[in-house]
Design a protein around this motif. Structure first.
Motif, PDB file in Angstrom:
ATOM      1  N   ARG A  52       0.835  -1.203   0.000  1.00  0.00           N
ATOM      2  CA  ARG A  52       0.000   0.000   0.000  1.00  0.00           C
ATOM      3  C   ARG A  52       0.873   1.257   0.000  1.00  0.00           C
ATOM      4  O   ARG A  52       0.582   2.231  -0.707  1.00  0.00           O
ATOM      5  CB  ARG A  52      -0.908  -0.009   1.228  1.00  0.00           C
ATOM      6  CG  ARG A  52      -1.826   1.167   1.290  1.00  0.00           C
ATOM      7  CD  ARG A  52      -2.759   1.069   2.449  1.00  0.00           C
ATOM      8  NE  ARG A  52      -3.536   2.294   2.548  1.00  0.00           N
ATOM      9  CZ  ARG A  52      -4.176   2.659   3.624  1.00  0.00           C
ATOM     10  NH1 ARG A  52      -4.179   1.887   4.685  1.00  0.00           N
ATOM     11  NH2 ARG A  52      -4.838   3.789   3.637  1.00  0.00           N
TER      12      ARG A  52
ATOM     13  N   ASN B 109       2.336   1.863  -3.444  1.00  0.00           N
ATOM     14  CA  ASN B 109       1.366   2.415  -4.394  1.00  0.00           C
ATOM     15  C   ASN B 109       1.063   3.889  -4.105  1.00  0.00           C
ATOM     16  O   ASN B 109       0.811   4.651  -5.035  1.00  0.00           O
ATOM     17  CB  ASN B 109       0.060   1.611  -4.369  1.00  0.00           C
ATOM     18  CG  ASN B 109       0.235   0.249  -5.009  1.00  0.00           C
ATOM     19  OD1 ASN B 109       1.038   0.091  -5.917  1.00  0.00           O
ATOM     20  ND2 ASN B 109      -0.498  -0.727  -4.516  1.00  0.00           N
ATOM     21  N   GLU B 110       1.084   4.279  -2.847  1.00  0.00           N
ATOM     22  CA  GLU B 110       0.711   5.648  -2.495  1.00  0.00           C
ATOM     23  C   GLU B 110       1.908   6.605  -2.485  1.00  0.00           C
ATOM     24  O   GLU B 110       1.804   7.729  -2.977  1.00  0.00           O
ATOM     25  CB  GLU B 110       0.022   5.668  -1.127  1.00  0.00           C
ATOM     26  CG  GLU B 110      -1.343   5.004  -1.150  1.00  0.00           C
ATOM     27  CD  GLU B 110      -2.027   5.065   0.191  1.00  0.00           C
ATOM     28  OE1 GLU B 110      -1.520   5.756   1.098  1.00  0.00           O
ATOM     29  OE2 GLU B 110      -3.078   4.420   0.335  1.00  0.00           O
TER      30      GLU B 110
END
Length: 76
Positions: A17, A20-21
């Protein structure tokens, strides 16, 4: 509460996560950890091979022949 549910899935899911961010922060953190590891390995190697044996000093040092440090003096 959505953040804690994501974190409870494991460290791998949290890493994915984060990648991706904020890939810049994750990538630079990985490079920082690698750099710290290489620095520690280099420092241990430097001191284990007596890397602190300076050829030139500001003051004269007189050593007796039976001193163990006298055997490590470089003659070059």
């Amino acid at each position: 509460m959505a953040g804690s549910a994501q974190a409870s899935r494991g460290l791998t899911a949290l890493f994915k996560r984060g990648w991706n961010e904020i890939p810049e922060v994750i990538g630079s953190s990985v490079m920082a950890v690698i750099g710290i590891g290489l620095t520690i390995i280099g420092a241990v190697g430097y001191y284990s091979k007596d890397g602190d044996n300076r050829r030139y000093k500001l003051d004269y040092v007189v050593m007796r022949p039976d001193d163990p440090r006298a055997a490590k003096i470089r003659k070059d």
